[in-house]
Each structure stands twice: as C-alpha cells, then as structure tokens.
Motif scaffolding. Sequence first.
Motif, PDB file in Angstrom:
ATOM      1  N   VAL A 132       0.314  -1.330   0.212  1.00 43.08           N
ATOM      2  CA  VAL A 132       0.153   0.100  -0.404  1.00 43.08           C
ATOM      3  C   VAL A 132       0.908   1.087   0.158  1.00 43.08           C
ATOM      4  O   VAL A 132       1.976   1.160   0.569  1.00 43.08           O
ATOM      5  N   LEU A 171      -0.289   8.271   0.883  1.00 38.35           N
ATOM      6  CA  LEU A 171      -0.178   7.843  -0.438  1.00 38.35           C
ATOM      7  C   LEU A 171       0.037   8.582  -1.563  1.00 38.35           C
ATOM      8  O   LEU A 171      -0.726   9.994  -1.620  1.00 38.35           O
ATOM      9  N   TRP A 175      -2.065   7.481  -6.763  1.00 39.56           N
ATOM     10  CA  TRP A 175      -2.892   5.674  -6.271  1.00 39.56           C
ATOM     11  C   TRP A 175      -4.203   6.772  -5.892  1.00 39.56           C
ATOM     12  O   TRP A 175      -4.492   5.675  -6.179  1.00 39.56           O
ATOM     13  N   PHE A 176      -3.977   7.999  -6.355  1.00 38.82           N
ATOM     14  CA  PHE A 176      -5.548   8.566  -6.573  1.00 38.82           C
ATOM     15  C   PHE A 176      -6.027   8.514  -8.565  1.00 38.82           C
ATOM     16  O   PHE A 176      -7.167   8.630  -8.667  1.00 38.82           O
ATOM     17  N   HIS A 180      -4.784   3.148 -10.488  1.00 32.54           N
ATOM     18  CA  HIS A 180      -4.685   2.704  -9.722  1.00 32.54           C
ATOM     19  C   HIS A 180      -6.130   2.036  -8.635  1.00 32.54           C
ATOM     20  O   HIS A 180      -5.458   1.086  -7.830  1.00 32.54           O
ATOM     21  N   ARG A 181      -6.645   2.188  -9.179  1.00 26.15           N
ATOM     22  CA  ARG A 181      -8.090   1.391  -8.527  1.00 26.15           C
ATOM     23  C   ARG A 181      -8.649  -0.210  -8.116  1.00 26.15           C
ATOM     24  O   ARG A 181      -8.292  -0.508  -6.777  1.00 26.15           O
ATOM     25  N   ARG A 183      -5.294  -1.322  -7.538  1.00 25.83           N
ATOM     26  CA  ARG A 183      -4.308  -1.750  -5.983  1.00 25.83           C
ATOM     27  C   ARG A 183      -5.562  -1.570  -4.966  1.00 25.83           C
ATOM     28  O   ARG A 183      -4.297  -1.785  -3.350  1.00 25.83           O
ATOM     29  N   TRP A 184      -5.842  -0.355  -4.571  1.00 27.18           N
ATOM     30  CA  TRP A 184      -6.723   0.499  -4.171  1.00 27.18           C
ATOM     31  C   TRP A 184      -7.335  -0.829  -3.630  1.00 27.18           C
ATOM     32  O   TRP A 184      -7.615  -0.762  -1.978  1.00 27.18           O
ATOM     33  N   LYS A 185      -8.144  -0.896  -4.111  1.00 25.59           N
ATOM     34  CA  LYS A 185      -9.243  -2.238  -3.736  1.00 25.59           C
ATOM     35  C   LYS A 185      -7.927  -3.286  -3.011  1.00 25.59           C
ATOM     36  O   LYS A 185      -8.915  -3.848  -2.256  1.00 25.59           O
ATOM     37  N   CYS A 187      -5.766  -3.535  -2.156  1.00 24.39           N
ATOM     38  CA  CYS A 187      -4.929  -2.876  -0.806  1.00 24.39           C
ATOM     39  C   CYS A 187      -5.868  -2.546   1.139  1.00 24.39           C
ATOM     40  O   CYS A 187      -5.577  -2.735   1.698  1.00 24.39           O
ATOM     41  N   ILE A 189      -8.084  -0.138   0.854  1.00 27.32           N
ATOM     42  CA  ILE A 189      -7.759   1.521   1.343  1.00 27.32           C
ATOM     43  C   ILE A 189      -9.530   2.105   1.544  1.00 27.32           C
ATOM     44  O   ILE A 189      -9.877   1.987   0.698  1.00 27.32           O
ATOM     45  N   TRP A 396      -3.322  -1.120   3.818  1.00 27.35           N
ATOM     46  CA  TRP A 396      -3.529  -0.728   4.354  1.00 27.35           C
ATOM     47  C   TRP A 396      -4.045  -0.804   6.247  1.00 27.35           C
ATOM     48  O   TRP A 396      -3.279  -0.578   7.063  1.00 27.35           O
TER      49      TRP A 396
END
Length: 482
Positions: A132, A171, A175-176, A180-181, A183-185, A187, A189, A396
């Motif tokens: 993350v 972050l 990452w926004f 990156h969605r 990877r966001w999911k 991890c 976040i 996260w």
Amino acid sequence: MTQRIGRALPPPSGRAPVMNISSRDVAGLGDELNEFHNCFARGFVRCEQRYWALKYSQGQLLNLERKSIEPMAVALVGGNIQAMQQFISQGAWSDETVLTLHRRAVAETLGRPDGVLILDGCDFPKQGEDSVGVGRQYCGPLGKLANCQASVVLAYASELGATLLDRRLYLPQAWFAEDHRERWKKCGIPAAVTFQTKPQLGAEMLQAVMAEGVVSFRWVTMDEGYGTAGYLLDLIDRAGKLFFAEIPRDKQAWLQRPKSVPPAAPGPTGRPPTLTHLAPDAPPAQRVDALAVQLPPAAWQRFIIQEGSKGSIEVEIAIQRVVMADEELPGRDEWLVLRRALGAPLKDWKFYRSNAPAAMSRKTLAGMTAWRWPVEIVIEESKGELGLDHYEVRGWVGWHHHTTMTLLAHHFLVRLRVNRGITAPALTVSQVRKLLQVVLPKREFNAQEALDELARIQRQNYGAYRSHKKRRRRAAKSSPPN
C-alpha cells in the motif's frame, strides 16, 4: 567563549556505568510487560486480541535477525503464524483507540510543560508494487529516488527521553488515479481517504494532540519539508504554541518592517487595488542566506548543542530578529536562527524560523537547533531494535496495525529506561531490550520439533514456488503474441 546548552548532556552511553539492578528486578520485567499491555485493554476489546497483542510485542522484543510475523511466531512459546497474521492484517481492533491510550501513557512517562513535538518523515524501501502506497519517490534511508513507502511521524521528546506519538501513511497522488483502483481495492484502502500532502498529514496529527490536551508541550520542531508550509506554522501559532522550523535558504525576510499600503479608496480613474501591497519605496525582502552573510563576526557565538556517543558537537549560531515574508508581504516578527559547523561553507549552513517571543533567551533558541535529533534516534531504534521496517504485510490495515504495535513496544522500552534512570543512568533502549531476553517466552526446540519446523518451511517454499509458476503461466497465456 563556548556555551554548553541544556541538551548538551552525555547520552546514556556516555554516563558512568552504574547498574543498581538486581536479578529480582530483571525477573519482574515480564510482569511489567503484562501490566503495560493491560493499559490498552480498552483498545483490544476481545480477549484473543489482547493475547495476540502481547504476543506480537514479545516477538518484537526478541533477539531475531528478522522481525516479520513468521520468525516471531516460530520463536515464541504460544506463537501461531496464522493467528498473528490475522491479528495484524485483518484484526477488528481500532489502532486509533490504541494510539489515544498510547499518547496518554507517553504523557505519564515523559510529559513536561516544555516538551517538544517533532514532525519528520519515515520511509521504507520496498521491492515490487503490491504494498500500500508504494511508489517511486524520495526515500530518506537511501538518500535518493527509489521504490518505497513514505510516512509522516510525530514524536514527543523531553529531557526524560523520546518516543513516537503517531504516524500517517503517505499515499502519492498516483494512487488516486483511475489506473490504481484495483491496487487500491486489493490493499483495502478506505473509500473516504483523500490525497494529503505530508505537511497536511503532520497538521492532522498535531490537531489531534492539541484537541486531546493530554500531552503537554511548548514547542513544535520540523525540517524544511514541513517548515515551508505556512498553514502548518499558522496552525501552531494560533494554538499559542511555539514552532522552530528549518527553512530553505531562499526564504525571504526583512530586517525592518517595510511600509505597507492598505487597499485604496475608489478614485476618479482606474480600478483601485483591492489588497494590501508594499509601498512603492519599500525595500525588497532578502533571502535569508543573503542576510546571513551580512552579519558581522561578532553576531556568531559558539555553542555545544549536543553530546553524542563520539563526543561534543560544537557549532556557531547567530540569531536575528526579522520580519518574515508571507506571499511577498510582511508577515510575523520572528526569530531567524542560523547554525553552521565550525568552518563550514555557506552551502552547508542551516536556517530556522521561530515565532518565539522577542524576550526569548538566545541560549534557548540555540538549544532548539538540537531538538530534531531525538526523532532520528527513535526511528533508528524502532527499526533496528523492534523491526518497524521488517513487516511483510501489504494492506492498509496491516501497515497501520504493525506501526501501532511498534509504537507501543518502543514506548515500553523507554518507560523501563526512564523508571530506572536513577539506579541505572547509563541504561540505553537497546540494553533494556537485551535484559528482556531473560523473561520473554522463547521457544526451545528439541530435535524432532526442529525437523518438523524445517519440513514446514520446505512445504511452504514449495507451495510458493508452484503458486508463482502457475501465475506466470496464466500471465503468459493472457498476453497477446508479438
């Protein structure tokens, strides 16, 4: 004449080797760890959470080359790899609740009215892209751009010692982005997380400490990465606290307050100015390094600002009252503090600004130039003694839980050292952890258990190999031919 300031006392390693600690005292350290963890029972609501919290701390305190979950669980009596992984990566306990209790405990151990809060960065070099917040960014431990995770930490220091109060994972803006969605999911976040700069993360932690009102402090100090954030300094000033912030050499100021012109009244021709501006005949602000070279030799005074393990650190310091430029207009009357090593060229000088009152003693201001070093020592201890950077969790929740547990473990070592400050003044954090090896529940292996453990590791390695092989085959099948 060289003056010695308050922090220029020998570190524990430089004090006389007095050790009035009995074997009975050492035997009781395990009970002290149990009592310490009982202070956080409200944060670990379920009994199994309290059990694994204690086990995790015991693992971090052990003499292990690597303090990730697997070696800690294997080394501990009652350790369990799967249970400890679940506790850190998915455990339903609130690290914010635990940290609130932690700050209260730190206030009891180290709290002083003239305490210092220290904002700094703490980075973790990483391989791969799955962790993350990982990305190519400046990495402090490596001193260059590299693949790493970055964070902001808030430390507390007083004459009694220092430890960490809080931390925030940074972050990067990448990452926004939409790509990156996934990877966001993966991890985990939280959806409510928004982009914040490092100074904004620091301000968030400061506001939390000030709102609680539990930790007493007078000063906030920081490096120039935070000292350039005007809103952060304004936050501290409005709260009635004093900042001592390193600033870049191109920051501008005036030696005397220049004349400003308020917005003009409507005139017969043209549109009048709507904002305050400098008077036409006002002198321009100057860079602080330009102001520094104009100071006469008599303005510089020698101070011993720190006693390190290798001896005294002597510097020259000059202090000048100035008016800081704020978006090209005159801002607050502040202190400009300059520090240089003996004989150092201008490019190596350090520059600081402070909102301390005009009556503040110059010796106190000179001493503040040494109050960022405690956080560097604390980070080094947290990594080297407790495995702050040894974690292998990628999400996260796991990152926040692991760092929370490390903050607790470091404070426990500091508390043991502080409580024995009279009987053992030369005791260091590292030495305290060595004493704990006597009482920690280390697992002893017989021959068969050792063979069973090797068999488990080989099964695990083989399973990981097959898993990676299958993933590579799937990736190869899904990739279009050239």
